[in-house]
Design an enzyme around this catalytic site. Structure first.
Site: not given
Ligand code: FAS
Ligand code: PHB
Length: 390
Positions: A72, A201, A292, A296, A383
C-alpha cells in the site's frame, strides 16, 4: 535441557528473535502456552512497516509475503465532506504492506518447524528463575505433562501483555506508565471484497471507523465503541449500518457481506521498565502496549526483536556485553516515538464525549494534514516506520 537463549512466547517478538538468532548460529528454545493452530488463527495486526517487510525478506521468510502481501502506497484520512489520500512514497519514499499478523506467525512457525528447531506448544506453569545470576533457568510443564528445565545464558520475555516474565521482575525495580482510553475497537472480519484500495481512517461525529482488508475477498473493519459496550448488543445489521454511516462519502458505497469474526478490543498505552533485569530481557507487548490506530504494535515487537537479536549475537562475538547493556536505552527511543504516534493518531481520530472544543481541534488537525506537506510527511514517516537504529 541446555541452550543459549530461552524464549518465552511464540508471538511476533519471540518468533522473529528466534529466527534471527538461528540465522546467526545462536541456539534458542521457544516455549508457548497456546497451540500452533491457536496462535496462527489469532486475529491481530494487519499492517507491516517497510522495515518489518525488509527484515522478513532479508532473513529468508518473506517469500509468501511477496506473493500474497498487498503493498500500500498510502492511506485515506476522512472527515465529513473530505476524503484525503496521503501518498507515502511521494512524502517519505516508503510504503507499507497489508499482510496479517496471522500470516507472519504462520511463516515463522513453518520455518522453525522445517528446521526442526525446538518450539514447545501448549506448555503450562512457565516460570523464570535465577535471572539475577549468570545461570538463569526457565521451567515449564510440556504438553505431555513432563516437568522441564531450560538452562541458558539469556531469557527473552516475549510473552505479551499478560505474560509472566515482566511480573518476575521485583515490583521495587519496576516502573510503569499507563493510559487507558474510554473507548475500544469493535473489529470484524467480513467475506466482502474491500470497498477501498488502501486503508481508510474516518473521523465521524458518531465515532471512529476504519476500513482495512486481508485479501481481495476479505475485508477487516473497525468501529470505535465505548468501553462498556458488549458484543452481544451489536448485531451484524447494526455493525454494517454504523460502518456505512461513519464511512459514507459522496457516491462511494461500502460492500457488505457475511461476518466471519467479530470482537471488541480495549485500548491502552502502556510502558513497563526495566526491559532488562539481569539476564532477563523483555521484548514486544511484554514491555509496552500501544492502541492499534497507528499500526505499531506488531512492528514495534519486531523492532525490539531485531535489536535484542543483534545484542545477543554481538555478546557472543566482538561486542561483548555492550549492546546488551545498551538494549533498553536504544529500544526506548523507538518505543516512546511509537507510543506518541499511536496516542496522537488515536486522539485525533476518536471522539471522546461531546466536547465541542476537542472536536474542533481534531478537525483542525485533519485539515492541516490535508493542506500541509510538512504535516503529511510527519504522519507518513511515522506510519511507514522510522529506520532501525533511529
Ligand atoms: P503476543 O501477545 O503476540 O505474543 C505473546 C505470546 O506469548 C502469545 O502467543 C502467548 O500465548 C504467549 N504466552 C503468554 N504467556 C505465556 C506463558 N506464561 N508461557 C508461555 N507462553 C506465553 N497491533 C497492530 O499493529 N494492529 C492491530 O490491529 C492490533 N490488534 C490487536 C488486537 C488484540 C486483541 C491484541 C491483544 C493486540 C493487537 N495488536 C495490534 C497488537 C498486537 O499485534 C501486538 O502488538 C503483537 O501481538 C505483539 O507481539 P508480541 O510482543 O510477540 O506479543
Ligand atoms: C488491521 O488491518 O487490522 C489494521 C490496520 C491498521 C491499523 C490497525 C489495524 O492501524
Amino acid at each position: 535441557m541446555r541452550t543459549q537463549v530461552a524464549i518465552v512466547g511464540a508471538g511476533p517478538a519471540g518468533l522473529v528473535l528466534a529466527h534471527l538468532l538461528n540465522n546467526a548460529g545462536v541456539e534458542s528454545v521457544i516455549v508457548e502456552n497456546r497451540s500452533r493452530n491457536y496462535i496462527q488463527a489469532r486475529l491481530r495486526a494487519g499492517v507491516l512497516e517497510q522495515g518489518t517487510v525488509d527484515l522478513l525478506r532479508s532473513s529468508g521468510v518473506g517469500q509468501r509475503l511477496d506473493r500474497e502481501g498487498l503493498r500500500h502506497d498510502g492511506i485515506y484520512l476522512q472527515w465529513p465532506g473530505t476524503r484525503q489520500h496521503l501518498d507515502f512514497p511521494e512524502l517519505c519514499g516508503r510504503s507499507v504492506w497489508v499482510y496479517g499478523q496471522t500470516e507472519v506467525v504462520k511463516d515463522l512457525v513453518a520455518a522453525r518447524v522445517a528446521n526442526d528447531l525446538p518450539l514447545y506448544f501448549e506448555v503450562s506453569d512457565t516460570a523464570v528463575h535465577n535471572i539475577e545470576t549468570d545461570l538463569p533457568t526457565v521451567t515449564f510443564t510440556d504438553a505431555d505433562g513432563n516437568a522441564q528445565t531450560i538452562h541458558c545464558d539469556v531469557i527473552a520475555g516475549c510473552d505479551g501483555s499478560h505474560g509472566i516474565c515482566g511480573p518476575a521482575i521485583p515490583a521495587s525495580a519496576r516502573r510503569t506508565w499507563a493510559r487507558d482510553y474510554p473507548y475500544g475497537w469493535l473489529g470484524v472480519l467480513a467475506q466482502a471484497p474491500p470497498s477501498t484500495d488502501e486503508l481508510l481512517y474516518a473521523w465521524h461525529p458518531h465515532g471512529f471507523a476504519m476500513h482495512s482488508m486481508r485479501s481481495p475477498s476479505i475485508s477487516r473493519l473497525y468501529l470505535q465503541v465505548g468501553v462498556a459496550e458488549r458484543l452481544q448488543d451489536w448485531s451484524d445489521d447494526r455493525i454494517w449500518t454504523e460502518l456505512t454511516t461513519r464511512l459514507a462519502h459522496e457516491d462511494w458505497e461500502l460492500t457488505t457481506g457475511q461476518l466471519l469474526d467479530k470482537s471488541i478490543t480495549p485500548m491502552r498505552s502502556f510502558v513497563s521498565l526495566p526491559m532488562r533485569y539481569g539476564r532477563l530481557f523483555l521484548a514486544g507487548d511484554a514491555a509496552h502496549i500501544v492502541p492499534p490506530t497507528g499500526a505499531k504494535g506488531l512492528n514495534l515487537a519486531v523492532a525490539d526483536a531485531k535489536l535484542l537479536a543483534d545484542a545477543i549475537i554481538g555478546s557472543y562475538g566482538s561486542s561483548g556485553a555492550s549492546l546488551l547493556d545498551a538494549y533498553q536505552e536504544t529500544a526506548l527511543r523507538r518505543v516512546w516515538r511509537c507510543m506518541h504516534f499511536s496516542w496522537w493518531m488515536t486522539s485525533m481520530l476518536h471522539t471522546d464525549g461531546d466536547d465541542p472544543f476537542a472536536r474542533e481541534l481534531q478537525l483542525a488537525q485533519l485539515r492541516y494534514l490535508s493542506t500541509s506537506r510538512a504535516a503529511a510527511q510527519s504522519l507518513a514517516e511515522n506510519y511507514t516506520g522510522l529506520p532501525y537504529g533511529w
